[in-house]
Design a protein around this motif. Structure first.
Motif, mmCIF file in Angstrom:
data_model
loop_
_atom_site.group_PDB
_atom_site.id
_atom_site.type_symbol
_atom_site.label_atom_id
_atom_site.label_comp_id
_atom_site.label_asym_id
_atom_site.label_seq_id
_atom_site.Cartn_x
_atom_site.Cartn_y
_atom_site.Cartn_z
ATOM 1 N N ARG A 10 31.756 52.456 40.945
ATOM 2 C CA ARG A 10 33.014 52.433 41.702
ATOM 3 C C ARG A 10 33.747 51.112 41.496
ATOM 4 N NH1 ARG A 10 30.732 54.693 47.283
ATOM 5 N NH2 ARG A 10 30.343 56.826 46.609
ATOM 6 N N ALA A 11 32.986 50.023 41.537
ATOM 7 C CA ALA A 11 33.601 48.714 41.336
ATOM 8 C C ALA A 11 34.193 48.625 39.931
ATOM 9 C CB ALA A 11 32.574 47.602 41.553
ATOM 10 N N THR A 12 33.465 49.129 38.953
ATOM 11 C CA THR A 12 33.954 49.111 37.575
ATOM 12 C C THR A 12 35.208 49.960 37.444
ATOM 13 O OG1 THR A 12 31.710 48.778 36.742
ATOM 14 C CG2 THR A 12 33.338 49.601 35.178
ATOM 15 N N GLN A 13 35.220 51.125 38.067
ATOM 16 C CA GLN A 13 36.406 51.985 38.033
ATOM 17 C C GLN A 13 37.584 51.302 38.714
ATOM 18 O OE1 GLN A 13 34.891 55.538 39.878
ATOM 19 N NE2 GLN A 13 34.408 56.498 37.913
ATOM 20 N N TRP A 14 37.328 50.695 39.861
ATOM 21 C CA TRP A 14 38.405 50.006 40.583
ATOM 22 C C TRP A 14 38.962 48.877 39.731
ATOM 23 C CZ3 TRP A 14 39.879 45.263 42.327
ATOM 24 C CH2 TRP A 14 40.927 45.236 43.253
ATOM 25 N N LEU A 15 38.080 48.090 39.135
ATOM 26 C CA LEU A 15 38.531 46.991 38.273
ATOM 27 C C LEU A 15 39.334 47.517 37.084
ATOM 28 C CD1 LEU A 15 35.372 44.710 38.245
ATOM 29 C CD2 LEU A 15 37.599 44.158 39.215
ATOM 30 N N GLY A 16 38.861 48.583 36.477
ATOM 31 C CA GLY A 16 39.575 49.166 35.342
ATOM 32 C C GLY A 16 40.954 49.660 35.732
ATOM 33 N N THR A 17 41.068 50.172 36.921
ATOM 34 C CA THR A 17 42.344 50.700 37.394
ATOM 35 C C THR A 17 43.313 49.606 37.838
ATOM 36 O OG1 THR A 17 41.226 52.713 38.143
ATOM 37 C CG2 THR A 17 43.399 52.273 39.081
ATOM 38 N N ASN A 18 42.803 48.566 38.460
ATOM 39 C CA ASN A 18 43.672 47.604 39.152
ATOM 40 C C ASN A 18 43.748 46.193 38.570
ATOM 41 O OD1 ASN A 18 44.461 49.317 41.484
ATOM 42 N ND2 ASN A 18 42.243 49.382 41.741
ATOM 43 N N SER A 19 42.798 45.790 37.752
ATOM 44 C CA SER A 19 42.726 44.372 37.370
ATOM 45 C C SER A 19 43.929 43.894 36.560
ATOM 46 C CB SER A 19 41.426 44.071 36.623
ATOM 47 O OG SER A 19 41.351 44.847 35.444
ATOM 48 N N VAL A 20 44.453 44.712 35.668
ATOM 49 C CA VAL A 20 45.595 44.257 34.866
ATOM 50 C C VAL A 20 46.846 44.150 35.738
ATOM 51 C CG1 VAL A 20 47.061 44.712 32.858
ATOM 52 C CG2 VAL A 20 44.600 45.110 32.709
ATOM 53 N N ASP A 21 46.999 45.040 36.692
ATOM 54 C CA ASP A 21 48.140 44.931 37.604
ATOM 55 C C ASP A 21 48.029 43.680 38.476
ATOM 56 O OD1 ASP A 21 49.475 47.204 36.717
ATOM 57 O OD2 ASP A 21 48.375 48.511 38.077
ATOM 58 N N ILE A 22 46.817 43.360 38.906
ATOM 59 C CA ILE A 22 46.612 42.136 39.680
ATOM 60 C C ILE A 22 46.933 40.921 38.810
ATOM 61 C CG2 ILE A 22 44.846 40.688 40.797
ATOM 62 C CD1 ILE A 22 43.549 43.383 41.720
ATOM 63 N N LEU A 23 46.506 40.952 37.564
ATOM 64 C CA LEU A 23 46.822 39.869 36.630
ATOM 65 C C LEU A 23 48.331 39.762 36.416
ATOM 66 C CD1 LEU A 23 45.798 37.712 34.623
ATOM 67 C CD2 LEU A 23 45.703 39.533 32.900
ATOM 68 N N ARG A 24 49.005 40.891 36.255
ATOM 69 C CA ARG A 24 50.467 40.906 36.050
ATOM 70 C C ARG A 24 51.189 40.269 37.231
ATOM 71 N NH1 ARG A 24 53.887 44.321 38.256
ATOM 72 N NH2 ARG A 24 52.332 45.934 38.640
ATOM 73 N N ILE A 25 50.818 40.665 38.431
ATOM 74 C CA ILE A 25 51.473 40.143 39.629
ATOM 75 C C ILE A 25 51.159 38.649 39.803
ATOM 76 C CG2 ILE A 25 51.515 40.285 42.161
ATOM 77 C CD1 ILE A 25 51.056 43.384 41.708
ATOM 78 N N SER A 26 49.912 38.262 39.570
ATOM 79 C CA SER A 26 49.535 36.844 39.674
ATOM 80 C C SER A 26 50.302 36.005 38.667
ATOM 81 C CB SER A 26 48.025 36.677 39.434
ATOM 82 O OG SER A 26 47.287 37.396 40.376
ATOM 83 N N LEU A 27 50.377 36.483 37.443
ATOM 84 C CA LEU A 27 51.127 35.775 36.403
ATOM 85 C C LEU A 27 52.597 35.669 36.790
ATOM 86 C CD1 LEU A 27 50.977 34.541 33.535
ATOM 87 C CD2 LEU A 27 51.372 36.837 32.637
ATOM 88 N N GLY A 28 53.137 36.743 37.343
ATOM 89 C CA GLY A 28 54.530 36.730 37.796
ATOM 90 C C GLY A 28 54.767 35.709 38.894
ATOM 91 N N LEU A 29 53.842 35.611 39.837
ATOM 92 C CA LEU A 29 53.982 34.634 40.918
ATOM 93 C C LEU A 29 53.936 33.207 40.384
ATOM 94 C CD1 LEU A 29 51.814 36.346 43.680
ATOM 95 C CD2 LEU A 29 54.316 36.091 43.648
ATOM 96 N N ILE A 30 53.109 32.974 39.375
ATOM 97 C CA ILE A 30 53.039 31.638 38.766
ATOM 98 C C ILE A 30 54.367 31.312 38.085
ATOM 99 C CG2 ILE A 30 51.975 30.304 36.896
ATOM 100 C CD1 ILE A 30 49.318 31.745 37.696
ATOM 101 N N PHE A 31 54.889 32.240 37.277
ATOM 102 C CA PHE A 31 56.168 31.985 36.612
ATOM 103 C C PHE A 31 57.291 31.807 37.625
ATOM 104 C CE2 PHE A 31 54.315 33.008 32.562
ATOM 105 C CZ PHE A 31 55.096 32.278 31.677
ATOM 106 N N LEU A 32 57.299 32.638 38.647
ATOM 107 C CA LEU A 32 58.333 32.542 39.674
ATOM 108 C C LEU A 32 58.239 31.199 40.401
ATOM 109 C CD1 LEU A 32 60.650 34.167 40.874
ATOM 110 C CD2 LEU A 32 59.019 35.205 42.447
ATOM 111 N N GLY A 33 57.034 30.785 40.760
ATOM 112 C CA GLY A 33 56.857 29.511 41.458
ATOM 113 C C GLY A 33 57.288 28.321 40.617
ATOM 114 N N PHE A 34 56.856 28.290 39.345
ATOM 115 C CA PHE A 34 57.245 27.185 38.468
ATOM 116 C C PHE A 34 58.741 27.219 38.187
ATOM 117 C CE2 PHE A 34 52.712 26.932 36.670
ATOM 118 C CZ PHE A 34 52.387 25.861 37.474
ATOM 119 N N GLY A 35 59.301 28.418 38.072
ATOM 120 C CA GLY A 35 60.738 28.542 37.819
ATOM 121 C C GLY A 35 61.566 28.051 38.987
#
Length: 152
Positions: A10-35
């Motif tokens: 279940r954890a592996t499935q959850w990570l497979g489903t959600n981890s890239v979206d979490i990375l995308r949003i985190s990366l976006g927050l970093i760019f937004l904050g620095f910008g």
């Protein structure tokens, strides 16, 4: 033992489903904050490096505070597209083009960034390698989900 395997799956499935979206949003927050920081003169530790880099890359056409504001606008746009997922492909394209400017101080000013040990500016640029790698992961998923359509 089976219960642990089920939880692990279940954890592996959850990570497979959600981890890239979490990375995308985190990366976006970093760019937004620095910008956003770059809209306030003196607030960004990278301000002088941005001015110098953009001035060098544009052969003096864009310099000073104009270079910082341009960078701020681009970083905020990238951040907003990553956080919201709206215009994501456009944001990723802008990110890809921006990476040339983001990484260029490593080539343009290597001696200044690494006079022996890495300066604070060098450390700021080096963290961008991780941001670039994260952008590649996000781009791979986004482009796989919506492949380019070539016109004949």
């Amino acid at each position: 033992m089976n219960a642990l395997l089920v939880r692990g799956n279940r954890a592996t499935q959850w990570l497979g489903t959600n981890s890239v979206d979490i990375l995308r949003i985190s990366l976006g927050l970093i760019f937004l904050g620095f910008g956003v920081l770059k809209f306030f003169p003196g607030a960004s530790p990278a301000e002088a490096l941005v001015m110098r880099t953009i001035d060098t890359l544009t052969l003096g056409v864009i310099s000073g505070q104009g270079a910082v504001v341009l960078t701020a606008v681009l970083e905020c746009f990238i951040g907003l597209t990553l956080v919201t997922g709206k215009l994501l492909r456009t944001g990723l394209l802008v990110l890809g083009m921006s990476l040339v400017g983001i990484m260029s101080p490593l080539v343009l000013f290597f001696g200044d960034l690494f006079p022996g040990t890495p300066t604070l500016e060098a450390q700021y640029v080096l963290k961008d390698i991780v941001l670039a790698a994260a952008g590649l992961v996000v781009a791979a998923k986004a482009l796989a989900a919506a492949p380019l359509r070539l016109r004949a």
